[in-house]
Design a protein around this motif. Sequence first.
Motif, mmCIF file in Angstrom:
data_model
loop_
_atom_site.group_PDB
_atom_site.id
_atom_site.type_symbol
_atom_site.label_atom_id
_atom_site.label_comp_id
_atom_site.label_asym_id
_atom_site.label_seq_id
_atom_site.Cartn_x
_atom_site.Cartn_y
_atom_site.Cartn_z
ATOM 1 N N SER A 192 0.844 -1.183 0.000
ATOM 2 C CA SER A 192 0.000 0.000 0.000
ATOM 3 C C SER A 192 0.877 1.229 0.000
ATOM 4 N N LEU A 193 0.277 2.343 -0.396
ATOM 5 C CA LEU A 193 1.022 3.603 -0.416
ATOM 6 C C LEU A 193 1.429 4.049 0.985
ATOM 7 N N ILE A 194 0.689 3.534 1.977
ATOM 8 C CA ILE A 194 1.003 3.933 3.359
ATOM 9 C C ILE A 194 2.368 3.399 3.776
ATOM 10 N N PHE A 195 2.754 2.261 3.215
ATOM 11 C CA PHE A 195 4.040 1.674 3.566
ATOM 12 C C PHE A 195 5.136 2.302 2.729
ATOM 13 N N HIS A 196 6.167 2.703 3.415
ATOM 14 C CA HIS A 196 7.252 3.385 2.713
ATOM 15 C C HIS A 196 8.309 2.398 2.252
ATOM 16 N N LEU A 197 9.209 2.922 1.428
ATOM 17 C CA LEU A 197 10.290 2.087 0.891
ATOM 18 C C LEU A 197 11.629 2.631 1.399
ATOM 19 N N PRO A 198 12.617 1.751 1.597
ATOM 20 C CA PRO A 198 13.926 2.223 2.062
ATOM 21 C C PRO A 198 14.577 3.146 1.032
ATOM 22 N N LEU A 199 15.322 4.123 1.537
ATOM 23 C CA LEU A 199 15.995 5.069 0.657
ATOM 24 C C LEU A 199 17.059 4.389 -0.211
ATOM 25 N N SER A 200 17.551 3.271 0.323
ATOM 26 C CA SER A 200 18.601 2.545 -0.403
ATOM 27 C C SER A 200 18.126 2.048 -1.766
ATOM 28 N N TYR A 201 16.834 1.976 -1.956
ATOM 29 C CA TYR A 201 16.300 1.493 -3.235
ATOM 30 C C TYR A 201 16.693 2.398 -4.394
ATOM 31 N N LYS A 202 16.967 3.676 -4.079
ATOM 32 C CA LYS A 202 17.186 4.613 -5.179
ATOM 33 C C LYS A 202 18.385 4.212 -6.035
ATOM 34 N N ALA A 234 11.266 -4.945 -14.598
ATOM 35 C CA ALA A 234 12.642 -5.171 -14.150
ATOM 36 C C ALA A 234 12.850 -4.610 -12.746
ATOM 37 N N ILE A 235 12.278 -3.433 -12.495
ATOM 38 C CA ILE A 235 12.423 -2.828 -11.158
ATOM 39 C C ILE A 235 11.785 -3.731 -10.102
ATOM 40 N N ASP A 236 10.562 -4.165 -10.389
ATOM 41 C CA ASP A 236 9.864 -5.007 -9.402
ATOM 42 C C ASP A 236 10.605 -6.323 -9.178
ATOM 43 N N ARG A 237 11.236 -6.820 -10.247
ATOM 44 C CA ARG A 237 11.982 -8.069 -10.123
ATOM 45 C C ARG A 237 13.163 -7.900 -9.163
ATOM 46 N N THR A 238 13.774 -6.705 -9.237
ATOM 47 C CA THR A 238 14.929 -6.416 -8.387
ATOM 48 C C THR A 238 14.602 -6.588 -6.899
ATOM 49 N N PHE A 239 13.353 -6.210 -6.530
ATOM 50 C CA PHE A 239 13.009 -6.211 -5.108
ATOM 51 C C PHE A 239 12.142 -7.403 -4.708
ATOM 52 N N LYS A 240 12.025 -8.328 -5.646
ATOM 53 C CA LYS A 240 11.251 -9.540 -5.368
ATOM 54 C C LYS A 240 11.888 -10.255 -4.170
ATOM 55 N N ASN A 241 11.035 -10.774 -3.277
ATOM 56 C CA ASN A 241 11.501 -11.516 -2.103
ATOM 57 C C ASN A 241 12.322 -10.676 -1.122
ATOM 58 N N SER A 242 12.295 -9.352 -1.297
ATOM 59 C CA SER A 242 12.947 -8.520 -0.282
ATOM 60 C C SER A 242 11.904 -8.171 0.780
ATOM 61 N N LEU A 243 12.334 -7.435 1.765
ATOM 62 C CA LEU A 243 11.424 -7.072 2.854
ATOM 63 C C LEU A 243 10.280 -6.180 2.374
ATOM 64 N N ALA A 244 10.633 -5.312 1.459
ATOM 65 C CA ALA A 244 9.615 -4.398 0.925
ATOM 66 C C ALA A 244 9.534 -4.576 -0.590
ATOM 67 N N GLU A 245 8.601 -5.401 -1.013
ATOM 68 C CA GLU A 245 8.433 -5.596 -2.452
ATOM 69 C C GLU A 245 7.787 -4.360 -3.055
ATOM 70 N N THR A 246 8.003 -4.176 -4.338
ATOM 71 C CA THR A 246 7.513 -2.944 -4.969
ATOM 72 C C THR A 246 6.466 -3.232 -6.041
ATOM 73 N N LEU A 247 5.723 -2.161 -6.320
ATOM 74 C CA LEU A 247 4.799 -2.198 -7.458
ATOM 75 C C LEU A 247 5.133 -0.986 -8.317
ATOM 76 N N THR A 248 5.542 -1.264 -9.542
ATOM 77 C CA THR A 248 5.914 -0.161 -10.426
ATOM 78 C C THR A 248 4.940 -0.110 -11.591
ATOM 79 N N GLU A 249 4.447 1.054 -11.833
ATOM 80 C CA GLU A 249 3.540 1.210 -12.978
ATOM 81 C C GLU A 249 3.796 2.556 -13.628
ATOM 82 N N THR A 250 3.236 2.718 -14.801
ATOM 83 C CA THR A 250 3.393 4.025 -15.451
ATOM 84 C C THR A 250 2.642 5.051 -14.612
ATOM 85 N N GLU A 251 3.058 6.284 -14.767
ATOM 86 C CA GLU A 251 2.401 7.353 -14.015
ATOM 87 C C GLU A 251 0.902 7.352 -14.287
#
Lengths: 231, 385
Positions: B61-71, B224-241
């Motif tokens: 959810s948008l409420i959950f943040h992502l680590p800065l290290s992801y950048k 590709a971005i979502d694949r990078t964070f697969k199985n990490s603590l904070a998985e991501t959802l990337t979509e077009t704007e």
Amino acid sequence: MAPIVEIINVSKSYWRGNRAIPVLVDINLSIAEGEFLALMGPSGSGKSTLLNLIAALDHVDSGAIQVGGIDITALSENELAEWRAVNVGFIFQFYNLIPVLTAFENVELPLLLTGLSRRQRNEHVEMALRIVNLEERMDHYPAQLSGGEQQRVAIARAIVTDPVILVADEPTGDLDKVAAREILELMDRLNRESHKTIIMVTHDPRAAEKARVIRRLEKGFLNDVHSQDPH
Amino acid sequence: MFILKILIRNAFRHKLRTLLTILGITVAILAFGLLRTFINAWYGGVEASSASRLVTRSSISLIFHLPLSYKDKIRQVDGVKTVSWGTWFGGVYIDEKNFFANFAVDAKSYLELYPEFLLSPEETTAFLRDRKGFVAGRKLAKRFGWKIGDTVTLRGTIYPGNWDFVLRGIYRGRNETIDETQFFFHWDYLNEMMKKRGSARADQAGWYMVGVTRPDRATEVALAIDRTFKNSLAETLTETEKAFQLSFISMSETIIMAIELVSFVVIIIIIAVVANTMSMTYRERIGEYAIFKTLGYRGWRIAGMIVGESMIITLIGSFLGIVLTFPVAGIVGKMLSNYFPVFNVAEEAIYMDLAASIIIGLIAAIVPTYRSVRIRIADGLRRIG
Ligand SMILES: Nc1ncnc2c1ncn2[C@@H]1O[C@H](COP(=O)(O)OP(=O)(O)OP(=O)(O)O)[C@@H](O)[C@H]1O
Ligand SMILES: [Mg+2]
């Protein structure tokens, strides 16, 4: 003179429900070029119906009508429209002018279907209005004209294309005596001086007097010829 | 020329009737235009969104943040050009009812990624130099009368306390679809304060904004971005704007559909009204059309007169309706400015107005035209007198 209109064995019925009501029964009539013919007869005898058939406003059930050598009963709707525009001038009891157009524009209407230039059209319209003696009123709308004047505009519209025949359905039926006489004199002049063939339906014996030939229609049958000496 | 003359004279033969019909069309087209504008405004954010930008957020959810290290990890993904990040601040200015969007962004990369926000070079430098600086959209600044150098205090809701910001720049949108009501400030400032307070929110980004090298590869890059964070603590959802924006409004899709339906019902009603006017007109003119036919005018010319008259009436009404749409939309837009940052009459709405008016004019003329072409002259002439 050679006949300009030849009506051969024409019959016409109207349908009311599933019953055919015969209006014209086996009519034969030929009208010479330059003729002024009056069609008389009681109301409902089929005068207007016959006139409409001659002018190609309606279709025969059987028989043929030749005008100027062309069998108009064989023409298609579109061909008839074109044919009417060139060959027939109409004069009606209620003038039938278009109320939103001036006298000039009403007379111009039939010319818009021709290839005439604007200048040629203007000349024709002015000439037609001069013949009916209404040049000064050409910018007036029908509502601003008397009945007699409106009928004269209608006559100008009928003659502006120089048609082969003029058909008139009770042209004086809605006019007072004076106006009626004017209209009849005008038609008489058109017949004499311009040699227009005129077919006129009328109830009015005085109107019929102007005609050279009177034919009576009685219950769908045409009676014998009455030629009369004009005046 | 002649035909136009007779069309106009015919159209205004019954002045009151024609004027009332025109009024009806004007109101209907105005209503239609406003409803279309409303729908456009609803999707406004989506339309302004870029195809070459992606949004990466927590897959939960948008409420959950992502680590800065992801950048840095995102930056390494093939096809990624720019990475920026932001956090929703949710501050209140004086009163809750003064709502506007405010968030912390990584300033430099954000401005780079959103070239549609036009800011002068001086303002850009001033903003980047001031840790406590913020930038506001032109409309927002105007709404509260803020001027460059003003200090604006927001009351934090997610981040407690009163926060002072200094207005360093006022941006304009590159075109009319750009939201000019945003408020953004330095993410670094927010993060510093969180660190100072020892908050768990330190070094966290609400979402990442990713610029891709080629828009046609956007989907690929997102995967590709979502694949990078697969199985990490904070998985991501990337979509077009665009998809990101749509996910906000899709819940209200039903309302939009209802509004859309109403907009078409308005058109159907006015078609019925105009058709009725044209039928009345036709009934009065049967005799005249018969006269035209008598004189040799063919069916298509008569049809032209009826359709033309219907069109003239409809187009006059539509023209007035379209002209009125702009000021009325302006007023409505002002009233709704808290909800719709962009409420402009879209070009598309005008095209739909025009299409609607042509359809109205044509359909209303169908029945009278059909009848007039069909009627036999002798029957038409009988109606006179
Ligand atoms: N379209 C029609 N449908 C049914 N009946 C018709 C139609 N047109 C004419 N009739 C009938 O045909 C008959 C002849 O009509 P028509 O109009 O030719 O008569 P008319 O001699 O011109 O009469 P009037 O002197 O009253 O004008 C009448 O009985 C009329 O009712
Ligand atoms: Mg009659």
